[in-house]
Design a protein around this motif. Structure first.
Motif, PDB file in Angstrom:
ATOM      1  N   LEU A   9       0.834  -1.188   0.000  1.00 49.10           N
ATOM      2  CA  LEU A   9       0.000   0.000   0.000  1.00 49.10           C
ATOM      3  C   LEU A   9       0.866   1.234   0.000  1.00 49.10           C
ATOM      4  O   LEU A   9       0.777   2.080  -0.856  1.00 49.10           O
ATOM      5  CB  LEU A   9      -0.932   0.001   1.220  1.00 49.10           C
ATOM      6  CG  LEU A   9      -1.883  -1.181   1.324  1.00 49.10           C
ATOM      7  CD1 LEU A   9      -2.785  -1.015   2.524  1.00 49.10           C
ATOM      8  CD2 LEU A   9      -2.716  -1.309   0.073  1.00 49.10           C
ATOM      9  N   PHE A  10       1.704   1.345   1.018  1.00 47.49           N
ATOM     10  CA  PHE A  10       2.638   2.455   1.118  1.00 47.49           C
ATOM     11  C   PHE A  10       3.989   1.883   1.532  1.00 47.49           C
ATOM     12  O   PHE A  10       4.076   0.861   2.213  1.00 47.49           O
ATOM     13  CB  PHE A  10       2.199   3.472   2.186  1.00 47.49           C
ATOM     14  CG  PHE A  10       0.887   4.116   1.911  1.00 47.49           C
ATOM     15  CD1 PHE A  10      -0.273   3.636   2.484  1.00 47.49           C
ATOM     16  CD2 PHE A  10       0.806   5.192   1.069  1.00 47.49           C
ATOM     17  CE1 PHE A  10      -1.478   4.229   2.213  1.00 47.49           C
ATOM     18  CE2 PHE A  10      -0.396   5.796   0.806  1.00 47.49           C
ATOM     19  CZ  PHE A  10      -1.546   5.311   1.374  1.00 47.49           C
ATOM     20  N   PHE A  13       4.458   1.270   5.300  1.00 45.35           N
ATOM     21  CA  PHE A  13       3.689   0.244   5.987  1.00 45.35           C
ATOM     22  C   PHE A  13       4.492  -1.042   6.151  1.00 45.35           C
ATOM     23  O   PHE A  13       4.404  -1.726   7.167  1.00 45.35           O
ATOM     24  CB  PHE A  13       2.396  -0.060   5.230  1.00 45.35           C
ATOM     25  CG  PHE A  13       1.441   1.084   5.195  1.00 45.35           C
ATOM     26  CD1 PHE A  13       1.659   2.203   5.973  1.00 45.35           C
ATOM     27  CD2 PHE A  13       0.333   1.052   4.378  1.00 45.35           C
ATOM     28  CE1 PHE A  13       0.786   3.271   5.948  1.00 45.35           C
ATOM     29  CE2 PHE A  13      -0.550   2.116   4.335  1.00 45.35           C
ATOM     30  CZ  PHE A  13      -0.316   3.222   5.124  1.00 45.35           C
ATOM     31  N   VAL A  89      -9.912   7.306   6.879  1.00 42.31           N
ATOM     32  CA  VAL A  89      -9.128   6.082   6.690  1.00 42.31           C
ATOM     33  C   VAL A  89      -9.961   4.839   6.996  1.00 42.31           C
ATOM     34  O   VAL A  89      -9.856   3.814   6.312  1.00 42.31           O
ATOM     35  CB  VAL A  89      -7.871   6.123   7.578  1.00 42.31           C
ATOM     36  CG1 VAL A  89      -7.113   4.794   7.517  1.00 42.31           C
ATOM     37  CG2 VAL A  89      -6.953   7.270   7.148  1.00 42.31           C
ATOM     38  N   MET A 125      -8.303   5.993   0.721  1.00 44.10           N
ATOM     39  CA  MET A 125      -7.794   4.738   1.246  1.00 44.10           C
ATOM     40  C   MET A 125      -8.564   3.561   0.660  1.00 44.10           C
ATOM     41  O   MET A 125      -8.043   2.447   0.542  1.00 44.10           O
ATOM     42  CB  MET A 125      -7.914   4.726   2.777  1.00 44.10           C
ATOM     43  CG  MET A 125      -7.379   3.465   3.449  1.00 44.10           C
ATOM     44  SD  MET A 125      -5.649   3.143   3.074  1.00 44.10           S
ATOM     45  CE  MET A 125      -4.902   4.553   3.897  1.00 44.10           C
ATOM     46  N   TRP A 137      -6.143  -0.762  12.169  1.00 42.33           N
ATOM     47  CA  TRP A 137      -4.845  -0.154  12.451  1.00 42.33           C
ATOM     48  C   TRP A 137      -4.917   0.686  13.714  1.00 42.33           C
ATOM     49  O   TRP A 137      -5.944   1.276  14.029  1.00 42.33           O
ATOM     50  CB  TRP A 137      -4.412   0.761  11.303  1.00 42.33           C
ATOM     51  CG  TRP A 137      -4.111   0.064  10.027  1.00 42.33           C
ATOM     52  CD1 TRP A 137      -3.918  -1.265   9.833  1.00 42.33           C
ATOM     53  CD2 TRP A 137      -3.978   0.683   8.742  1.00 42.33           C
ATOM     54  NE1 TRP A 137      -3.666  -1.526   8.519  1.00 42.33           N
ATOM     55  CE2 TRP A 137      -3.695  -0.356   7.825  1.00 42.33           C
ATOM     56  CE3 TRP A 137      -4.061   1.996   8.285  1.00 42.33           C
ATOM     57  CZ2 TRP A 137      -3.506  -0.103   6.473  1.00 42.33           C
ATOM     58  CZ3 TRP A 137      -3.867   2.244   6.949  1.00 42.33           C
ATOM     59  CH2 TRP A 137      -3.589   1.208   6.045  1.00 42.33           C
ATOM     60  N   LYS A 144       0.572   7.566   9.646  1.00 40.05           N
ATOM     61  CA  LYS A 144       1.472   7.378   8.511  1.00 40.05           C
ATOM     62  C   LYS A 144       0.682   7.392   7.206  1.00 40.05           C
ATOM     63  O   LYS A 144       1.103   8.006   6.212  1.00 40.05           O
ATOM     64  CB  LYS A 144       2.224   6.047   8.648  1.00 40.05           C
ATOM     65  CG  LYS A 144       3.287   6.034   9.739  1.00 40.05           C
ATOM     66  CD  LYS A 144       4.507   6.821   9.302  1.00 40.05           C
ATOM     67  CE  LYS A 144       5.639   6.665  10.311  1.00 40.05           C
ATOM     68  NZ  LYS A 144       6.837   7.435   9.922  1.00 40.05           N
ATOM     69  N   ALA A 145      -0.464   6.703   7.196  1.00 40.91           N
ATOM     70  CA  ALA A 145      -1.297   6.671   5.993  1.00 40.91           C
ATOM     71  C   ALA A 145      -1.797   8.065   5.650  1.00 40.91           C
ATOM     72  O   ALA A 145      -1.779   8.488   4.486  1.00 40.91           O
ATOM     73  CB  ALA A 145      -2.474   5.724   6.198  1.00 40.91           C
ATOM     74  N   GLN A 148       0.813  10.335   4.045  1.00 40.28           N
ATOM     75  CA  GLN A 148       1.087  10.046   2.646  1.00 40.28           C
ATOM     76  C   GLN A 148      -0.085  10.445   1.754  1.00 40.28           C
ATOM     77  O   GLN A 148       0.113  10.885   0.620  1.00 40.28           O
ATOM     78  CB  GLN A 148       1.449   8.569   2.481  1.00 40.28           C
ATOM     79  CG  GLN A 148       2.743   8.231   3.217  1.00 40.28           C
ATOM     80  CD  GLN A 148       3.437   7.003   2.667  1.00 40.28           C
ATOM     81  OE1 GLN A 148       2.851   6.229   1.937  1.00 40.28           O
ATOM     82  NE2 GLN A 148       4.697   6.840   3.010  1.00 40.28           N
TER      83      GLN A 148
END
Length: 300
Positions: A9-10, A13, A89, A125, A137, A144-145, A148
């Motif tokens: 995903l990123f 992650f 998210v 997301m 999560w 973090k998500a 980004q």
């Protein structure tokens, strides 16, 4: 040359899976003492975006995402290069509302490429995880998500970006309002007391972090009977909205009646502004977009 996102995903992650998100000392290692930073984080612009507005309700179930999408599409109809960023998210709605799916690709500089439909660029997301998978999560992963999504998307130049905010007034909302230079916020509420009380909390949050409040949109303000054309206040009298706006010194940007077609359009991924561009509902969204554009000095 675009590169596939592949299975990750990123990039961060994958690293986080091997980190210690709870911050507990590892066996045989001294505990790490975090450095304290003074003051609030520095607010930043989103790259290649001229204007950024937040659409918030501080409460779920009031039609905020539907309004955010229709508002963004109204900006696009006015000739503005427009994008929408789904910052929820845990419960992303934009993929369904815009009838979009699939993994975004990566540009040469590792930026996510937005998906587009109806002339509107979007990032969520929901494009990065399977539709049926929960986002289980903890806070570190969520932040973090979010970072980004905010700073690692290649928008390719926008006149305006609409942020579809998640419900509540917690970490995500604080991160966005303290780190992003917002040109203003639009509050969404129904006339119901429960919604208005949460809307007031959202107003207080934006004022505490010095984000300009552009006004309030009353959603599901009344049901207009198709037989007699008479408005019926299902969720309470519209006077409640006016009283709240007067007390909070807010503009009333518009009142959107309760209409089953708006819900049907949203569910089939063709928002009302696209499905019925000359209809009464689309006209209301267009008027709100014009008002917001003037308030933030959005150049035509």
């Amino acid at each position: 040359m675009l590169k596939p996102l592949k299975s990750r995903l990123f990039s961060t992650f994958a690293c986080l899976r091997h980190e210690n998100p709870l911050g507990l000392p590892r066996a045989g290692a001294p505990p790490q003492i975090p450095r304290m930073q003074r003051g609030l984080p520095q607010k930043r612009n989103i790259k290649d975006v001229k204007k950024v507005i937040a659409v918030s309700s501080a409460k779920g179930g009031v039609g905020k995402s539907t309004i955010a999408v229709n508002l963004a599409l109204s900006f696009a109809r006015l000739g503005q290069r427009t994008g929408i960023l789904d910052t929820d998210v845990f419960g992303p709605s934009i993929p369904t509302l815009l009838n979009l799916s699939g993994e975004p690709r990566l540009s040469d500089n590792n930026q996510l490429i937005p998906l587009s439909n109806y002339g509107l660029k979007s990032m969520s997301m929901g494009y990065l995880i399977p539709e049926e998978s929960p986002v289980a999560w903890r806070g570190l992963m969520v932040m973090k998500a979010l970072q980004q999504l905010l700073h690692e998307v290649d928008w390719g130049g926008l006149d305006i970006l609409v942020l579809d905010m998640p419900p509540g007034t917690g970490d995500v909302q604080l991160t966005i309002t303290q780190q992003i230079k917002l040109d203003g916020a639009v509050i969404i509420s129904t006339p119901q007391d429960l919604s208005l009380k949460d809307a007031v909390k959202g107003v207080a949050l934006f004022r505490k972090v010095d984000v300009p409040l552009l006004g309030l949109v009353s959603n599901m303000s009344s049901f207009i009977c198709p037989s007699c054309n008479t408005p019926h206040p299902i969720f309470g009298p519209p006077e409640k909205i006016r009283e709240m706006c007067k007390k909070q010194n807010l503009r009333l940007l518009g009142q959107i009646p309760l209409h089953p077609q708006v819900c049907e359009d949203a569910d089939r991924g063709k928002p009302t502004v696209v499905a019925d561009p000359e209809g009464e509902q689309a006209k209301i969204f267009g008027e709100i977009a014009l008002s917001v554009g003037k308030l933030i000095d959005l150049k035509s």
